[in-house]
Scaffold this active site. Structure first.
Site, short mmCIF file in Angstrom:
data_model
loop_
_atom_site.label_atom_id
_atom_site.label_comp_id
_atom_site.label_asym_id
_atom_site.label_seq_id
_atom_site.Cartn_x
_atom_site.Cartn_y
_atom_site.Cartn_z
N CYS A 112 4.24 10.09 6.78
CA CYS A 112 5.65 10.43 6.60
C CYS A 112 6.19 9.83 5.31
O CYS A 112 6.87 10.50 4.53
CB CYS A 112 6.46 9.93 7.80
N CYS A 113 5.88 8.55 5.06
CA CYS A 113 6.32 7.91 3.82
C CYS A 113 5.71 8.59 2.60
O CYS A 113 6.35 8.69 1.55
CB CYS A 113 5.94 6.43 3.82
N CYS A 201 14.37 3.66 6.18
CA CYS A 201 14.83 4.80 6.95
C CYS A 201 15.34 4.35 8.32
O CYS A 201 14.85 3.36 8.88
CB CYS A 201 13.69 5.80 7.13
N CYS A 204 12.93 3.59 11.24
CA CYS A 204 11.91 2.57 10.95
C CYS A 204 12.51 1.22 10.58
O CYS A 204 11.80 0.34 10.07
CB CYS A 204 11.00 3.05 9.82
N CYS A 229 5.22 0.87 2.15
CA CYS A 229 5.41 2.30 2.41
C CYS A 229 4.65 3.17 1.43
O CYS A 229 4.64 4.39 1.56
CB CYS A 229 6.89 2.64 2.36
#
Length: 240
Positions: A112-113, A201, A204, A229
């Protein structure tokens, strides 16, 4: 071509402002990465040193409302342009359709990162010769305790270009950052008033308890020594 080791030796022990001044003098095409309190300190110092200040921030699409408000306050407070970098919509859509909105809780945050942060950053860094970050050695003992003031960015350099990364606050503590923010009356993210220290985010990031290290509020479900990240993946490379 910059002799990074020579520049590192020359600036060793110098103040963050002196390091910023040297970075801006050395490179015309250089940008500050902005997201948090440390970066505001850099902007506060740098906007007095140059009329050609280049600042960018990453909008992952999953930030807290307070963070978006913070970006806008900084833009207005300093009267600067802030380039907002967004992820590729098709990449995000494909990930969410395939794995849902919270896949990172199950298989780690790197995918995702990578889509929301690393890929947009890579596109930006391909267009500059150097960048400036707010990394501190004490931010993450597992990955950042050897962060130098100046380095070759091994994660984003290419065969055609050596990208240089400046970390003027590497030797500062969190207390020094916040002392400077209070002294200069610089803007800060209102989440800091709610127990958040390291802010990323929304899914997170969580507040930390008294006595917890700031990095414990990020990706708390993962191994502590891997809490990067991808923006500073060279920290992990250097330790492997």
């Amino acid at each position: 071509m910059t002799d990074i080791q020579q520049l590192q030796d020359e600036l060793d022990g110098q103040s963050p402002r002196a390091i910023l001044k040297a970075a801006l003098k050395q490179y015309d095409n250089i940008a500050i990465s902005f997201s948090g309190a440390e970066d505001v300190v850099l902007i506060e110092m740098a906007h007095k040193l140059t009329d050609n200040l280049q600042v960018f921030t990453l909008d992952t699409g999953r930030l807290h409302p307070e963070t978006y408000e913070f970006v806008e306050r900084v833009r207005k407070h300093y009267g600067i342009d802030i380039e907002v970098l967004c992820p590729d919509a098709a990449e995000v859509q494909n990930l969410v359709n395939a794995k849902g909105l919270f896949s990172f809780y199950e298989d780690g945050h790197s995918e995702c990162c990578g889509i929301r942060k690393v890929n947009p950053l890579k596109r930006k860094l391909a267009k500059v010769d150097a960048w400036i970050t707010g990394q501190r050695k004490d931010q993450s003992p597992g990955t950042r305790n050897e962060v130098p003031l100046i380095q070759e960015d091994t994660a984003f350099s290419t065969d055609e270009k050596t990208l240089v990364k400046f970390n003027p606050l590497a030797n500062w503590t969190s207390k020094e950052v916040w002392d400077y923010i209070r002294m200069s009356e610089a803007p800060y993210n209102e989440l800091h008033e709610k127990g958040f220290v390291s802010i990323g985010c929304q899914p997170c990031t969580r507040p930390v308890l008294p006595g917890q290290h700031e990095r414990e509020g990020r990706w708390w479900w993962e191994e502590a020594t891997k809490k990067e990240c991808g923006l500073h993946a060279d920290n992990l490379i250097a330790r492997s």
